[in-house]
Design an enzyme around this catalytic site. Structure first.
Site, PDB file in Angstrom:
ATOM      1  N   ASP A 256      50.785  11.025  76.943  1.00 45.45           N
ATOM      2  CA  ASP A 256      51.705  10.556  75.901  1.00 45.45           C
ATOM      3  C   ASP A 256      52.946   9.994  76.589  1.00 45.45           C
ATOM      4  OD1 ASP A 256      53.406  12.029  73.021  1.00 45.45           O
ATOM      5  OD2 ASP A 256      53.143   9.982  73.724  1.00 45.45           O
ATOM      6  N   ALA A 257      52.849   8.683  76.907  1.00 38.39           N
ATOM      7  CA  ALA A 257      53.888   8.013  77.688  1.00 38.39           C
ATOM      8  C   ALA A 257      54.688   7.036  76.830  1.00 38.39           C
ATOM      9  CB  ALA A 257      53.237   7.266  78.855  1.00 38.39           C
ATOM     10  N   LYS A 258      54.087   6.559  75.720  1.00 34.70           N
ATOM     11  CA  LYS A 258      54.732   5.626  74.797  1.00 34.70           C
ATOM     12  C   LYS A 258      55.357   4.444  75.538  1.00 34.70           C
ATOM     13  CE  LYS A 258      55.659   8.956  71.130  1.00 34.70           C
ATOM     14  NZ  LYS A 258      55.470  10.253  71.828  1.00 34.70           N
ATOM     15  N   ARG A 259      54.551   3.849  76.399  1.00 29.68           N
ATOM     16  CA  ARG A 259      55.021   2.740  77.217  1.00 29.68           C
ATOM     17  C   ARG A 259      54.837   1.407  76.504  1.00 29.68           C
ATOM     18  NH1 ARG A 259      56.637   6.786  79.830  1.00 29.68           N
ATOM     19  NH2 ARG A 259      56.556   6.897  82.095  1.00 29.68           N
TER      20      ARG A 259
ATOM     21  N   THR B 295      49.386   6.586  75.117  1.00 29.16           N
ATOM     22  CA  THR B 295      50.076   6.084  73.924  1.00 29.16           C
ATOM     23  C   THR B 295      50.958   4.909  74.318  1.00 29.16           C
ATOM     24  OG1 THR B 295      51.808   7.741  74.275  1.00 29.16           O
ATOM     25  CG2 THR B 295      50.093   8.271  72.646  1.00 29.16           C
TER      26      THR B 295
END
Ligand SMILES: O=C(O)c1cc(=O)[nH]c(=O)n1[C@@H]1O[C@H](COP(=O)(O)O)[C@@H](O)[C@H]1O
Length: 306
Positions: free
Chosen positions: A103-106, A132
């Site tokens: 879950d990095a939301k890059r 993510t």
């Protein structure tokens, strides 16, 4: 190349679960038996404490989950030692046969997104099976992740309708042609998902739909048939199992439900002496909470407990 959507659906069938446990290790809440004096403020001993905690969690939840989901923030706090703990965690989860969702939301400009996609979906030391992605920069920001995932047989979850209270400030903006921004993105994601649909009807392109927004999920499920939903917000954020039905398809599949704090820190329910619990007591509390969450979600999916 195997369709990642098939891999995730089949893993859920094999283990009769749609639960994902988030690995969001907060040193302040790790009992002394595992923390071994590591200092949350200075980060002294953080690598060993974080990895030791994650190993206890992984051993306790492995049979109950379809994947584990490290939240990059909790590792990045401690710089290199946090990232080393993440590398060791990913290796350990893999050794237990678990899928890993970073879950990095890059999300960034094209070349930078391509570098992020290589970091998280390639063969490097922090690469997992899924990541993510934050779509705020538009298609040249998220396409490198989708292209890398398609080529590598891995998965992407694009933030669509997030679980947080202020998600509507941007995601619910009304568009000139009518409809809301998140529905416009859902239609675009369906178009992209349709490029790589596997045997079970799902793509390697997934979407994040918060468990705190079941009504919105109902509309998104209809528009976005080919994407598996990652559903955070269950447990600590108030999302309840009862409201999860609209996230799943008619077969009770098509979504994976994540929970971090409610499971990771289940042992804190014993009261203020939680910090002096033994590793065995910690492990038991975590495993029992994961089992309860799995069964509650399965009941909503229409699956009876085994
Ligand atoms: O991408 C995510 O996983 C995510 C998206 C979202 O809309 N809401 C959300 O809470 N998350 C993440 O899911 C986890 C939720 O943690 P708990 O509330 O403790 O279960 C955190 O690591 C969040 O960063």
């Amino acid at each position: 190349m195997s369709h990642f959507g098939d891999r995730l659906i089949e893993e859920g069938r094999r283990k009769r679960t749609a639960l994902v446990v988030g690995l969001d290790p907060d040193l302040r809440f790790i009992p002394e038996a595992i923390r071994q004096g590591a200092d949350p403020e200075t980060g002294e001993g953080a690598e060993e404490a974080i990895f030791a905690f994650n190993r206890v969690v992984i051993d306790a939840v492995a049979e109950h989950v379809v994947a584990v989901k490290p939240q990059l923030a909790y590792y990045e706090i401690y710089g290199a030692s946090g990232i080393t703990a993440l590398e060791r965690t990913i290796r350990y989860a893999r050794s237990k046969g678990l899928l890993v969702l970073n879950d990095a939301k890059r999300g960034d400009i094209g070349p930078t997104s391509a570098a992020y996609a290589r970091a998280f979906l390639g063969d490097g030391p922090i690469a997992g099976d899924m990541v993510t992605v934050n779509p705020f920069l538009g298609s040249d920001g998220y396409m490198p992740f989708i292209e890398t995932a398609e080529a590598a047989g891995k998965g992407v979850f694009v933030l669509l309708k997030t679980s947080n209270p202020s998600s509507g400030e941007l995601q619910d903006l009304k568009l000139d042609g009518g409809g809301m921004l998140y529905m416009k993105l859902a239609e675009e994601l369906e178009r992209l998902a349709a490029r790589s649909i596997g045997l079970h009807g799902y793509s390697c392109v997934g979407a994040v739909v918060g468990g705190t927004y079941p009504e919105e999920a109902r509309a998104i499920r209809t528009a976005l048939k080919s994407a598996i939903f990652l559903v955070p917000g269950y447990g600590a954020q108030g999302g309840s199992a009862d409201s999860l039905r609209p996230f799943f398809d008619a077969r009770g599949e098509g979504a994976i439900v994540s929970s971090s704090r409610a499971i990771l820190y289940a042992y804190r329910n014993v009261g203020e002496h939680w910090s002096s619990l033994s590793e065995a007591e910690i492990s038991r509390a975590i495993g029992e909470e994961a089992s309860r969450a799995k069964d509650a979600i399965n009941a909503v999916r229409g699956l009876r407990s085994q």
